[in-house]
Every structure is written in C-alpha cells, then in structure tokens.
Design a protein around this motif. Structure first.
Motif, PDB file in Angstrom:
ATOM      1  N   ARG A  31       0.860  -1.193   0.000  1.00  0.00           N
ATOM      2  CA  ARG A  31       0.000   0.000   0.000  1.00  0.00           C
ATOM      3  C   ARG A  31       0.892   1.237   0.000  1.00  0.00           C
ATOM      4  O   ARG A  31       2.011   1.209   0.526  1.00  0.00           O
ATOM      5  CB  ARG A  31      -0.868   0.023   1.271  1.00  0.00           C
ATOM      6  N   PRO A  32       0.428   2.350  -0.549  1.00  0.00           N
ATOM      7  CA  PRO A  32       1.229   3.581  -0.494  1.00  0.00           C
ATOM      8  C   PRO A  32       1.539   3.965   0.950  1.00  0.00           C
ATOM      9  O   PRO A  32       0.711   3.784   1.849  1.00  0.00           O
ATOM     10  CB  PRO A  32       0.316   4.623  -1.148  1.00  0.00           C
ATOM     11  N   HIS A  33       2.752   4.457   1.158  1.00  0.00           N
ATOM     12  CA  HIS A  33       3.190   4.819   2.500  1.00  0.00           C
ATOM     13  C   HIS A  33       4.203   5.960   2.417  1.00  0.00           C
ATOM     14  O   HIS A  33       5.114   5.914   1.595  1.00  0.00           O
ATOM     15  CB  HIS A  33       3.823   3.602   3.182  1.00  0.00           C
ATOM     16  N   ARG A  34       4.038   6.942   3.254  1.00  0.00           N
ATOM     17  CA  ARG A  34       4.968   8.069   3.296  1.00  0.00           C
ATOM     18  C   ARG A  34       6.246   7.661   4.022  1.00  0.00           C
ATOM     19  O   ARG A  34       6.192   7.020   5.070  1.00  0.00           O
ATOM     20  CB  ARG A  34       4.303   9.240   4.018  1.00  0.00           C
ATOM     21  N   LEU A  35       7.392   8.007   3.437  1.00  0.00           N
ATOM     22  CA  LEU A  35       8.672   7.652   4.043  1.00  0.00           C
ATOM     23  C   LEU A  35       8.816   8.302   5.414  1.00  0.00           C
ATOM     24  O   LEU A  35       8.213   9.344   5.696  1.00  0.00           O
ATOM     25  CB  LEU A  35       9.838   8.098   3.151  1.00  0.00           C
ATOM     26  N   LEU A  36       9.635   7.682   6.239  1.00  0.00           N
ATOM     27  CA  LEU A  36      10.007   8.148   7.579  1.00  0.00           C
ATOM     28  C   LEU A  36       8.892   8.037   8.612  1.00  0.00           C
ATOM     29  O   LEU A  36       9.089   8.374   9.768  1.00  0.00           O
ATOM     30  CB  LEU A  36      10.561   9.583   7.561  1.00  0.00           C
ATOM     31  N   ARG A  37       7.726   7.567   8.212  1.00  0.00           N
ATOM     32  CA  ARG A  37       6.636   7.358   9.177  1.00  0.00           C
ATOM     33  C   ARG A  37       6.612   5.881   9.534  1.00  0.00           C
ATOM     34  O   ARG A  37       6.828   5.029   8.665  1.00  0.00           O
ATOM     35  CB  ARG A  37       5.304   7.780   8.574  1.00  0.00           C
ATOM     36  N   PRO A  38       6.330   5.562  10.788  1.00  0.00           N
ATOM     37  CA  PRO A  38       6.293   4.137  11.160  1.00  0.00           C
ATOM     38  C   PRO A  38       5.381   3.345  10.230  1.00  0.00           C
ATOM     39  O   PRO A  38       4.251   3.743   9.975  1.00  0.00           O
ATOM     40  CB  PRO A  38       5.754   4.160  12.590  1.00  0.00           C
ATOM     41  N   LEU A  39       5.901   2.261   9.726  1.00  0.00           N
ATOM     42  CA  LEU A  39       5.159   1.440   8.773  1.00  0.00           C
ATOM     43  C   LEU A  39       4.116   0.572   9.459  1.00  0.00           C
ATOM     44  O   LEU A  39       3.021   0.394   8.952  1.00  0.00           O
ATOM     45  CB  LEU A  39       6.138   0.565   7.986  1.00  0.00           C
ATOM     46  N   LEU A  40       4.465   0.038  10.603  1.00  0.00           N
ATOM     47  CA  LEU A  40       3.573  -0.862  11.322  1.00  0.00           C
ATOM     48  C   LEU A  40       3.222  -0.255  12.672  1.00  0.00           C
ATOM     49  O   LEU A  40       4.062   0.355  13.326  1.00  0.00           O
ATOM     50  CB  LEU A  40       4.235  -2.225  11.522  1.00  0.00           C
ATOM     51  N   GLU A  41       2.001  -0.448  13.068  1.00  0.00           N
ATOM     52  CA  GLU A  41       1.560   0.037  14.376  1.00  0.00           C
ATOM     53  C   GLU A  41       2.195  -0.817  15.466  1.00  0.00           C
ATOM     54  O   GLU A  41       2.416  -2.009  15.275  1.00  0.00           O
ATOM     55  CB  GLU A  41       0.034  -0.039  14.478  1.00  0.00           C
ATOM     56  N   PRO A  42       2.462  -0.206  16.615  1.00  0.00           N
ATOM     57  CA  PRO A  42       3.004  -1.022  17.716  1.00  0.00           C
ATOM     58  C   PRO A  42       2.030  -2.111  18.105  1.00  0.00           C
ATOM     59  O   PRO A  42       0.822  -1.902  18.094  1.00  0.00           O
ATOM     60  CB  PRO A  42       3.176  -0.030  18.865  1.00  0.00           C
ATOM     61  N   ARG A  43       2.584  -3.254  18.370  1.00  0.00           N
ATOM     62  CA  ARG A  43       1.760  -4.371  18.819  1.00  0.00           C
ATOM     63  C   ARG A  43       1.439  -4.174  20.291  1.00  0.00           C
ATOM     64  O   ARG A  43       2.341  -3.919  21.087  1.00  0.00           O
ATOM     65  CB  ARG A  43       2.510  -5.687  18.631  1.00  0.00           C
ATOM     66  N   PRO A  44       0.185  -4.287  20.658  1.00  0.00           N
ATOM     67  CA  PRO A  44      -0.132  -4.170  22.079  1.00  0.00           C
ATOM     68  C   PRO A  44       0.453  -5.354  22.834  1.00  0.00           C
ATOM     69  O   PRO A  44       0.402  -6.482  22.362  1.00  0.00           O
ATOM     70  CB  PRO A  44      -1.655  -4.177  22.127  1.00  0.00           C
ATOM     71  N   ARG A  45       1.037  -5.057  23.966  1.00  0.00           N
ATOM     72  CA  ARG A  45       1.609  -6.121  24.786  1.00  0.00           C
ATOM     73  C   ARG A  45       0.579  -6.542  25.806  1.00  0.00           C
ATOM     74  O   ARG A  45       0.022  -5.718  26.502  1.00  0.00           O
ATOM     75  CB  ARG A  45       2.872  -5.635  25.477  1.00  0.00           C
ATOM     76  N   THR A  46       0.330  -7.799  25.817  1.00  0.00           N
ATOM     77  CA  THR A  46      -0.642  -8.293  26.791  1.00  0.00           C
ATOM     78  C   THR A  46       0.101  -9.054  27.867  1.00  0.00           C
ATOM     79  O   THR A  46       1.053  -9.782  27.582  1.00  0.00           O
ATOM     80  CB  THR A  46      -1.675  -9.210  26.121  1.00  0.00           C
ATOM     81  N   ARG A  47      -0.337  -8.850  29.076  1.00  0.00           N
ATOM     82  CA  ARG A  47       0.235  -9.574  30.209  1.00  0.00           C
ATOM     83  C   ARG A  47      -0.603 -10.825  30.447  1.00  0.00           C
ATOM     84  O   ARG A  47      -1.826 -10.747  30.444  1.00  0.00           O
ATOM     85  CB  ARG A  47       0.173  -8.711  31.449  1.00  0.00           C
ATOM     86  N   PRO A  48       0.057 -11.915  30.686  1.00  0.00           N
ATOM     87  CA  PRO A  48      -0.727 -13.108  31.005  1.00  0.00           C
ATOM     88  C   PRO A  48      -1.405 -12.921  32.361  1.00  0.00           C
ATOM     89  O   PRO A  48      -0.811 -12.404  33.287  1.00  0.00           O
ATOM     90  CB  PRO A  48       0.313 -14.229  31.041  1.00  0.00           C
ATOM     91  N   ARG A  49      -2.659 -13.293  32.394  1.00  0.00           N
ATOM     92  CA  ARG A  49      -3.391 -13.199  33.664  1.00  0.00           C
ATOM     93  C   ARG A  49      -2.949 -14.315  34.581  1.00  0.00           C
ATOM     94  O   ARG A  49      -2.793 -15.448  34.150  1.00  0.00           O
ATOM     95  CB  ARG A  49      -4.887 -13.321  33.411  1.00  0.00           C
ATOM     96  N   THR A  50      -2.747 -13.965  35.810  1.00  0.00           N
ATOM     97  CA  THR A  50      -2.395 -14.993  36.777  1.00  0.00           C
ATOM     98  C   THR A  50      -3.598 -15.231  37.674  1.00  0.00           C
ATOM     99  O   THR A  50      -4.313 -14.301  38.036  1.00  0.00           O
ATOM    100  CB  THR A  50      -1.180 -14.580  37.624  1.00  0.00           C
ATOM    101  N   GLU A  51      -3.796 -16.435  37.957  1.00  0.00           N
ATOM    102  CA  GLU A  51      -4.903 -16.798  38.850  1.00  0.00           C
ATOM    103  C   GLU A  51      -4.415 -16.626  40.278  1.00  0.00           C
ATOM    104  O   GLU A  51      -3.326 -17.062  40.628  1.00  0.00           O
ATOM    105  CB  GLU A  51      -5.305 -18.249  38.596  1.00  0.00           C
ATOM    106  N   ARG A  52      -5.201 -15.947  41.064  1.00  0.00           N
ATOM    107  CA  ARG A  52      -4.845 -15.784  42.469  1.00  0.00           C
ATOM    108  C   ARG A  52      -5.910 -16.441  43.332  1.00  0.00           C
ATOM    109  O   ARG A  52      -7.095 -16.335  43.048  1.00  0.00           O
ATOM    110  CB  ARG A  52      -4.743 -14.305  42.818  1.00  0.00           C
ATOM    111  N   GLY A  53      -5.449 -17.086  44.344  1.00  0.00           N
ATOM    112  CA  GLY A  53      -6.371 -17.736  45.280  1.00  0.00           C
ATOM    113  C   GLY A  53      -6.968 -16.727  46.236  1.00  0.00           C
ATOM    114  O   GLY A  53      -6.577 -15.561  46.254  1.00  0.00           O
ATOM    115  N   PRO A  54      -7.902 -17.122  47.057  1.00  0.00           N
ATOM    116  CA  PRO A  54      -8.573 -16.209  47.967  1.00  0.00           C
ATOM    117  C   PRO A  54      -7.638 -15.647  49.034  1.00  0.00           C
ATOM    118  O   PRO A  54      -7.931 -14.628  49.623  1.00  0.00           O
ATOM    119  CB  PRO A  54      -9.679 -17.071  48.597  1.00  0.00           C
ATOM    120  N   HIS A  55      -6.469 -16.259  49.269  1.00  0.00           N
ATOM    121  CA  HIS A  55      -5.573 -15.783  50.343  1.00  0.00           C
ATOM    122  C   HIS A  55      -4.294 -15.203  49.770  1.00  0.00           C
ATOM    123  O   HIS A  55      -3.296 -15.132  50.464  1.00  0.00           O
ATOM    124  CB  HIS A  55      -5.258 -16.919  51.298  1.00  0.00           C
TER     125      HIS A  55
END
Length: 189
Positions: A164-188
């Motif tokens: 696709r057409p793209h202007r030089l010097l501009r980021p080509l790809l959007e940053p990928r969102p970083r997802t944190r893995p959810r950790t299961e926590r017990g009641p205590h």
C-alpha cells in the motif's frame, strides 16, 4: 584471509563513507528505515538475514549516528534515522533507480517514489514530475510499482504493508499491544 572491515590509510571521503554503509545488508537496513521499519524483529523478518548480522549492522549504524535508538512501549526500543541518516536519502533513491534501470524486473520497478503533495512520480534526481520541486524523504510517498508481485499468504508484515502507499520516515507498522498473562490468584493471595 578475510578482508578488513575498514579502509585504513584512505583519506577519500567515499572510502570513509563505505566504512559505515558499504557492508552487505547495511543499505537495505537504511532503506527499510526510510520505509518506516523500526523494530529489530521487523528488520529481521523483512530482510531475512541472520540475527547476529542484523545486530552488528544496527550497532554500527547507531555508533555512526546514522540510526538512533528511541524508546517504545515498555522496555523496548525502536530504531529511527537521525538527520545524518536522512541525508543518505538521495544516495538510496539513486541506487534504487539505478538498480531498476539495469537490474529490474521486466514488468517495471517494484516500488515507485512519488511526491506526497501531488502524487506525481519523482525523477531519478528526486524532482517531482508534476510540480518540478526537489522532494525530500519526508515528502516522498513509496507506492507499489508495476513490477511488484502480488501479495502472498506467507509475506512478512513489512512486505504486506509496503503493498500500500506509505509516506517515508513514518512508522510502517503500528506497535503491537503487549498483553500480560493473567495470573490466577487464590482467595488468600
């Protein structure tokens, strides 16, 4: 015996320039930086070069102040061209045009450089064929040319984005969102 990496004893400005941009892959890394490639993984996937070679070439370009490391999301960094690096644009454009003329595919160039203000193609010396202005990198649009092969399913994200057409010097790809893995926590917890 391997060739030396520098031109010791040479006082020629071209020889000194070749110490920075003359190694295999280096100008392709610079070209991709103009296209807006910014992350190590994107350079590696698009150029398909060994990671050790990419690490070495990026370090050389950063040390020479052609590229700089910039903060990105989290602890990650991205690469961007410095003003010294942007000054390489006429050479990169001229070598691309030279390659298209003498080594290009029969269908024409894979990519065409255009003036972002009027969409007219650029001449080999970087002038707009529409308005006649000398066009710098920031005002250059890279567009698919007649020699660009149709997209394939296994194209890397950079190749796909450059369809696709793209202007030089501009980021080509959007940053990928970083997802944190959810950790299961017990009641205590």
């Amino acid at each position: 015996m391997p060739l030396p990496r520098d031109y010791r004893g040479q006082t020629c400005a071209l020889a000194r320039s070749m110490e920075i941009v003359g190694e295999r892959w280096t100008l392709l890394i610079v070209r991709d930086a103009f296209y807006g490639v910014r992350r190590f993984g994107e350079f590696a996937a698009h150029l398909r070069l060994p990671r050790a070679v990419l690490t070495d070439r990026l370090a050389t370009l950063v040390e020479a102040r052609v590229l700089e490391r910039l903060p990105d999301t989290g602890r990650r960094e991205v690469y961007g061209l410095t003003p010294k690096g942007v000054a390489l644009w006429p050479a990169v454009r001229a070598l691309t045009d030279w390659g298209d003329e003498f080594y290009g595919a029969g269908a024409g160039p894979r990519r065409v450089f255009r003036h972002s203000l009027d969409d007219a193609p650029l001449t080999a010396d970087g002038r707009c064929t529409g308005c006649g202005a000398a066009v710098g990198a920031a005002d250059t649009l890279v567009t698919p040319g007649p020699g660009l092969a149709p997209a394939a399913e296994d194209d890397d994200p950079v190749t796909a984005a450059l369809a696709r057409p793209h202007r030089l010097l501009r980021p080509l790809l959007e940053p990928r969102p970083r997802t944190r893995p959810r950790t299961e926590r017990g009641p205590h917890s």
